[in-house]
Design an enzyme around this catalytic site. Structure first.
Site, PDB file in Angstrom:
ATOM      1  N   GLU A  53       0.591  -0.842  -0.144  1.00  0.00           N
ATOM      2  CA  GLU A  53      -0.405  -0.206   0.343  1.00  0.00           C
ATOM      3  C   GLU A  53       0.998   1.211  -0.208  1.00  0.00           C
ATOM      4  O   GLU A  53       1.901   0.880   0.933  1.00  0.00           O
ATOM      5  CB  GLU A  53      -1.105   0.284   1.759  1.00  0.00           C
ATOM      6  N   ASP A  64      -3.871   8.726  10.627  1.00  0.00           N
ATOM      7  CA  ASP A  64      -2.540   7.968  11.152  1.00  0.00           C
ATOM      8  C   ASP A  64      -2.353   8.528  12.954  1.00  0.00           C
ATOM      9  O   ASP A  64      -2.163   9.222  13.319  1.00  0.00           O
ATOM     10  CB  ASP A  64      -2.037   8.616  10.547  1.00  0.00           C
TER      11      ASP A  64
END
Length: 271
Positions: A53, A64
């Protein structure tokens, strides 16, 4: 040119035929530089990752953790653009022949233009896109163009997802289902959440699409644990941390390659 959804499907099926989970690595484009990021993706595959990815750095990466936020900040200060993300996909795919997906928040794609983004991602040899913040009920335009260009649409499910919502998400997605093993942001953790196995079981009850688990896996032992019950093991922050902690770029690349090798042995532990 059509995207590489079929290559993604075949790669996951091949891992399953070997009695193991696939190893999926995450690395942001443009980190530490565009060329350095391409090198890191190649190193992860060289070390043993089946799929990669490529993250599209975002100024507000709400899902994140601090490690990936730091890498995104470095990439953005370096001037990374969507063209660089697509170049990363193109060069990594050309060099390795492995499935390369883009993981991105919706806003950059929406601003770039859905039709343009899907066409260019397919042209670059991309296998599809992971869209963690795109609600399924608002994904019609994306899905139309992704299907047209042969790209996977990977949605994220979480432990909080009710069974009815899981069924709706898995019916709309292709490639694999990204099961976030815990609530919260990405990052390495000491243990793998006990919620992960239950989430995979509930998700599998709604679909035959492979279910891959991410958020928190950082060691071969954790990879082996998740590989017992998932079709794929997704590792991101641990790879980025190897790059951030390395004394120089060459050591960072070698660290990525070595970690991929260790994790690849982990996912094969129960084969």
């Amino acid at each position: 040119m059509s995207g590489n959804l079929r290559l993604l499907d075949d790669t996951l099926a091949a891992a399953k035929s070997e009695g193991r989970a696939a190893l999926i690595a995450y690395l942001p484009a443009g980190f530490p530089t565009v060329d350095g990021g391409i090198e890191a993706v190649k190193a992860a595959i060289d070390g043993g990752a089946d799929i990669v990815e490529v993250g599209l750095p975002h100024s507000d990466p709400v899902l994140d953790g601090p490690v990936i936020q730091t890498a995104d900040d470095i990439a953005l200060r370096g001037g990374v653009r969507i063209a660089d993300v697509l170049r990363t996909v193109r060069e990594a795919y050309k060099a390795t022949g492995r499935p390369i997906l883009v993981m991105t928040y919706w806003n950059p794609v929406d601003r770039y233009g859905v039709e343009r983004f899907t066409a260019e991602l397919a042209e670059a040899g991309g296998a599809g896109c992971i869209l963690p913040d795109l609600p399924v009920q608002e994904s019609g335009l994306w899905q139309e163009h992704a299907e047209k260009h042969g790209l996977a649409t990977v949605f994220v499910v979480a432990p909080s997802s009710k069974d009815e919502r899981l069924a709706r998400i898995t019916a709309a997605g292709t490639g694999f289902v990204y099961a976030a093993s815990l609530m919260g942001v990405t990052g390495t953790r000491e243990t793998v959440s006990s919620q992960a196995e239950d989430l995979v079981r509930r998700t599998r009850a709604t679909t035959s699409t492979p279910v891959c688990v991410g958020l928190g896996v950082s060691t071969p032992a954790q990879a082996a644990e998740v590989a017992r019950f998932a079709d794929g093991v997704i590792v991101g922050s641990a790879f980025v941390k190897r790059m951030l902690d390395a004394p120089d770029h060459a050591a960072g690349i070698e660290g990525v390659r070595a970690l991929a090798g260790d994790l690849a042995r982990g996912v094969r532990a129960h084969a």
